[in-house]
Design a protein around this motif. Structure first.
Motif, PDB file in Angstrom:
ATOM      1  N   ALA A 157      11.345  22.678  52.151  1.00 15.10           N
ATOM      2  CA  ALA A 157      10.230  22.631  51.213  1.00 15.10           C
ATOM      3  C   ALA A 157      10.743  22.251  49.832  1.00 15.10           C
ATOM      4  O   ALA A 157      11.883  22.542  49.481  1.00 15.10           O
ATOM      5  CB  ALA A 157       9.555  23.990  51.148  1.00 15.10           C
ATOM      6  N   PHE A 158       9.893  21.572  49.069  1.00 12.85           N
ATOM      7  CA  PHE A 158      10.260  21.269  47.693  1.00 12.85           C
ATOM      8  C   PHE A 158      10.197  22.571  46.895  1.00 12.85           C
ATOM      9  O   PHE A 158       9.244  23.341  47.021  1.00 12.85           O
ATOM     10  CB  PHE A 158       9.290  20.236  47.107  1.00 12.85           C
ATOM     11  N   PRO A 159      11.235  22.856  46.092  1.00 10.52           N
ATOM     12  CA  PRO A 159      11.256  24.147  45.400  1.00 10.52           C
ATOM     13  C   PRO A 159      10.148  24.233  44.344  1.00 10.52           C
ATOM     14  O   PRO A 159       9.950  23.293  43.581  1.00 10.52           O
ATOM     15  CB  PRO A 159      12.634  24.168  44.733  1.00 10.52           C
ATOM     16  N   PRO A 160       9.436  25.342  44.318  1.00  2.00           N
ATOM     17  CA  PRO A 160       8.366  25.508  43.330  1.00  2.00           C
ATOM     18  C   PRO A 160       8.916  25.553  41.909  1.00  2.00           C
ATOM     19  O   PRO A 160       8.248  25.176  40.971  1.00  2.00           O
ATOM     20  CB  PRO A 160       7.721  26.839  43.708  1.00  2.00           C
ATOM     21  N   TYR A 161      10.142  26.024  41.774  1.00  3.26           N
ATOM     22  CA  TYR A 161      10.749  26.095  40.446  1.00  3.26           C
ATOM     23  C   TYR A 161      12.237  25.828  40.561  1.00  3.26           C
ATOM     24  O   TYR A 161      12.915  26.442  41.386  1.00  3.26           O
ATOM     25  CB  TYR A 161      10.519  27.469  39.822  1.00  3.26           C
ATOM     26  N   CYS A 162      12.731  24.878  39.789  1.00  8.00           N
ATOM     27  CA  CYS A 162      14.163  24.591  39.810  1.00  8.00           C
ATOM     28  C   CYS A 162      14.611  24.306  38.388  1.00  8.00           C
ATOM     29  O   CYS A 162      14.272  23.276  37.815  1.00  8.00           O
ATOM     30  CB  CYS A 162      14.457  23.387  40.703  1.00  8.00           C
ATOM     31  N   PRO A 163      15.338  25.232  37.771  1.00  8.49           N
ATOM     32  CA  PRO A 163      15.783  25.003  36.396  1.00  8.49           C
ATOM     33  C   PRO A 163      16.809  23.882  36.341  1.00  8.49           C
ATOM     34  O   PRO A 163      17.617  23.726  37.267  1.00  8.49           O
ATOM     35  CB  PRO A 163      16.423  26.341  36.011  1.00  8.49           C
ATOM     36  N   GLU A 164      16.765  23.087  35.269  1.00 10.44           N
ATOM     37  CA  GLU A 164      17.827  22.097  35.052  1.00 10.44           C
ATOM     38  C   GLU A 164      19.117  22.829  34.738  1.00 10.44           C
ATOM     39  O   GLU A 164      19.106  23.823  34.012  1.00 10.44           O
ATOM     40  CB  GLU A 164      17.469  21.196  33.862  1.00 10.44           C
ATOM     41  N   ARG A 165      20.211  22.331  35.296  1.00 10.38           N
ATOM     42  CA  ARG A 165      21.496  22.930  34.959  1.00 10.38           C
ATOM     43  C   ARG A 165      22.461  21.830  34.545  1.00 10.38           C
ATOM     44  O   ARG A 165      22.471  20.755  35.147  1.00 10.38           O
ATOM     45  CB  ARG A 165      22.059  23.713  36.149  1.00 10.38           C
ATOM     46  N   SER A 166      23.259  22.104  33.537  1.00 11.45           N
ATOM     47  CA  SER A 166      24.188  21.101  33.025  1.00 11.45           C
ATOM     48  C   SER A 166      25.624  21.509  33.332  1.00 11.45           C
ATOM     49  O   SER A 166      25.989  22.676  33.180  1.00 11.45           O
ATOM     50  CB  SER A 166      24.009  20.951  31.513  1.00 11.45           C
ATOM     51  N   PHE A 167      26.397  20.543  33.808  1.00 12.31           N
ATOM     52  CA  PHE A 167      27.804  20.781  34.102  1.00 12.31           C
ATOM     53  C   PHE A 167      28.630  19.759  33.321  1.00 12.31           C
ATOM     54  O   PHE A 167      28.403  18.551  33.464  1.00 12.31           O
ATOM     55  CB  PHE A 167      28.083  20.586  35.600  1.00 12.31           C
ATOM     56  N   GLY A 168      29.558  20.220  32.501  1.00 10.59           N
ATOM     57  CA  GLY A 168      30.450  19.291  31.809  1.00 10.59           C
ATOM     58  C   GLY A 168      31.434  18.680  32.806  1.00 10.59           C
ATOM     59  O   GLY A 168      31.842  19.331  33.748  1.00 10.59           O
ATOM     60  N   LEU A 169      31.786  17.417  32.586  1.00 11.15           N
ATOM     61  CA  LEU A 169      32.759  16.770  33.462  1.00 11.15           C
ATOM     62  C   LEU A 169      34.140  16.870  32.820  1.00 11.15           C
ATOM     63  O   LEU A 169      34.393  16.275  31.777  1.00 11.15           O
ATOM     64  CB  LEU A 169      32.384  15.300  33.701  1.00 11.15           C
ATOM     65  N   TYR A 170      35.009  17.640  33.439  1.00 11.39           N
ATOM     66  CA  TYR A 170      36.354  17.857  32.935  1.00 11.39           C
ATOM     67  C   TYR A 170      37.356  17.621  34.048  1.00 11.39           C
ATOM     68  O   TYR A 170      37.005  17.666  35.220  1.00 11.39           O
ATOM     69  CB  TYR A 170      36.540  19.307  32.456  1.00 11.39           C
ATOM     70  N   GLY A 171      38.632  17.453  33.646  1.00 15.64           N
ATOM     71  CA  GLY A 171      39.698  17.352  34.621  1.00 15.64           C
ATOM     72  C   GLY A 171      39.715  16.011  35.294  1.00 15.64           C
ATOM     73  O   GLY A 171      39.089  15.063  34.821  1.00 15.64           O
ATOM     74  N   ASP A 172      40.460  15.899  36.419  1.00 15.00           N
ATOM     75  CA  ASP A 172      40.468  14.573  37.026  1.00 15.00           C
ATOM     76  C   ASP A 172      39.590  14.463  38.257  1.00 15.00           C
ATOM     77  O   ASP A 172      39.419  13.367  38.776  1.00 15.00           O
ATOM     78  CB  ASP A 172      41.889  14.055  37.281  1.00 15.00           C
ATOM     79  N   GLN A 173      39.018  15.556  38.721  1.00 16.91           N
ATOM     80  CA  GLN A 173      37.967  15.405  39.722  1.00 16.91           C
ATOM     81  C   GLN A 173      36.966  16.546  39.623  1.00 16.91           C
ATOM     82  O   GLN A 173      37.307  17.667  39.287  1.00 16.91           O
ATOM     83  CB  GLN A 173      38.536  15.275  41.136  1.00 16.91           C
ATOM     84  N   VAL A 174      35.730  16.205  39.873  1.00 17.11           N
ATOM     85  CA  VAL A 174      34.643  17.180  39.809  1.00 17.11           C
ATOM     86  C   VAL A 174      33.896  17.099  41.137  1.00 17.11           C
ATOM     87  O   VAL A 174      33.312  16.071  41.461  1.00 17.11           O
ATOM     88  CB  VAL A 174      33.690  16.872  38.634  1.00 17.11           C
ATOM     89  N   ARG A 175      33.971  18.181  41.905  1.00 15.01           N
ATOM     90  CA  ARG A 175      33.363  18.167  43.243  1.00 15.01           C
ATOM     91  C   ARG A 175      31.897  18.586  43.179  1.00 15.01           C
ATOM     92  O   ARG A 175      31.527  19.442  42.391  1.00 15.01           O
ATOM     93  CB  ARG A 175      34.137  19.101  44.183  1.00 15.01           C
ATOM     94  N   ILE A 176      31.091  17.957  44.009  1.00 10.91           N
ATOM     95  CA  ILE A 176      29.669  18.269  44.104  1.00 10.91           C
ATOM     96  C   ILE A 176      29.421  18.834  45.498  1.00 10.91           C
ATOM     97  O   ILE A 176      29.811  18.219  46.491  1.00 10.91           O
ATOM     98  CB  ILE A 176      28.819  16.987  43.921  1.00 10.91           C
TER      99      ILE A 176
END
Ligand SMILES: [Zn+2]
Ligand SMILES: [Zn+2]
Length: 238
Positions: free
Chosen positions: A133-152
């Protein structure tokens, strides 16, 4: 391709890529019962790069591709590991410089829910379309990009995996793999994105990524993963 007790198709056969359920917990009616107790597993193969126990074709932590094991390092496989150069002696040329963010603008990845992407996924009968289901509420979240790899991905205690961009939620997008994609820092301060073989794939600005082929990412790009997750890349103020 294994099937988990919940019916997800999983690339790994120990824990489900989609929901993390242990595969060995399958009901006895399944023919997976021929598998001996997981405790008695023979010395598991581990990643030659980061030593993580193997859990499928691709390393859960660094994305190493076992099918090209042995030859990848010599052939200039996409540089996931800066230490790769030192491992092969003098190597060919300059070591990968550590990314210095000083001076440059700080890049960030902002995660949110995207209804139009979700509707497209559902229309195409995408990953677990009827169950998500599409979430009724999903806050935006910010992640800084640091280092030499950033895993998702989504963290997995079973695999000791904690992606820097952790989409575990709530709300949780079950179409996101534990290790879904990886942002790779480039020497010039830019970033590339690679999908090491996620279950449901990754799109950049609506275009699907080829597995293990890094693409350049620019501020403003929109990365879609799972059933409704959008990750927008921004160049913020330092
Ligand atoms: Zn599952
Ligand atoms: Zn690895």
């Amino acid at each position: 391709m294994a099937t988990c007790p919940q019916g997800h198709a999983s690339g790994s056969d120990d824990y489900c890529d989609v929901c993390g359920t242990q595969m060995a917990a399958a009901p006895p009616t399944s023919n997976a019962a021929s598998n001996p107790a997981p405790v008695a597993e023979p010395a598991a193969e581990s990643c030659p790069i980061c030593q993580t126990p193997r859990a499928g074709q691709f390393c859960e932590v660094c994305g190493h591709d076992y099918s090209s094991a042995g030859s990848a390092a010599q052939r200039g496989h996409p540089t996931l590991h800066p230490e790769q150069g030192s491992a092969s002696g003098q190597g060919n040329g300059a070591p990968v410089p550590l990314l210095a963010t000083g001076g440059g603008a700080r890049w960030e990845a902002v995660t949110a829910a995207d209804r139009s992407y979700y509707e497209k996924v559902i229309a195409e009968g995408g990953p677990d379309a009827d169950a998500v289901a599409f979430p009724p509420y999903c806050p935006e979240r910010s992640f800084g990009l640091y280092g030499d790899q950033v895993r998702i991905g989504r963290r997995s205690r079973a695999r000791n995996l904690e992606p820097e961009i952790d989409l575990t939620g709530p709300p949780e997008d079950p179409g996101v793999s534990h290790l879904h994609a990886v942002l790779l820092a480039q020497p010039d301060g830019s970033w590339m994105l690679v999908d090491p073989g996620s279950s449901n794939g990754t799109q950049v600005n609506g275009k699907p990524l080829k597995v293990n082929v890094p693409v350049k990412i620019a501020p403003g790009d929109r990365i879609h993963v799972g059933a409704w997750t959008v990750i927008t890349i921004r160049e913020g103020t330092p």
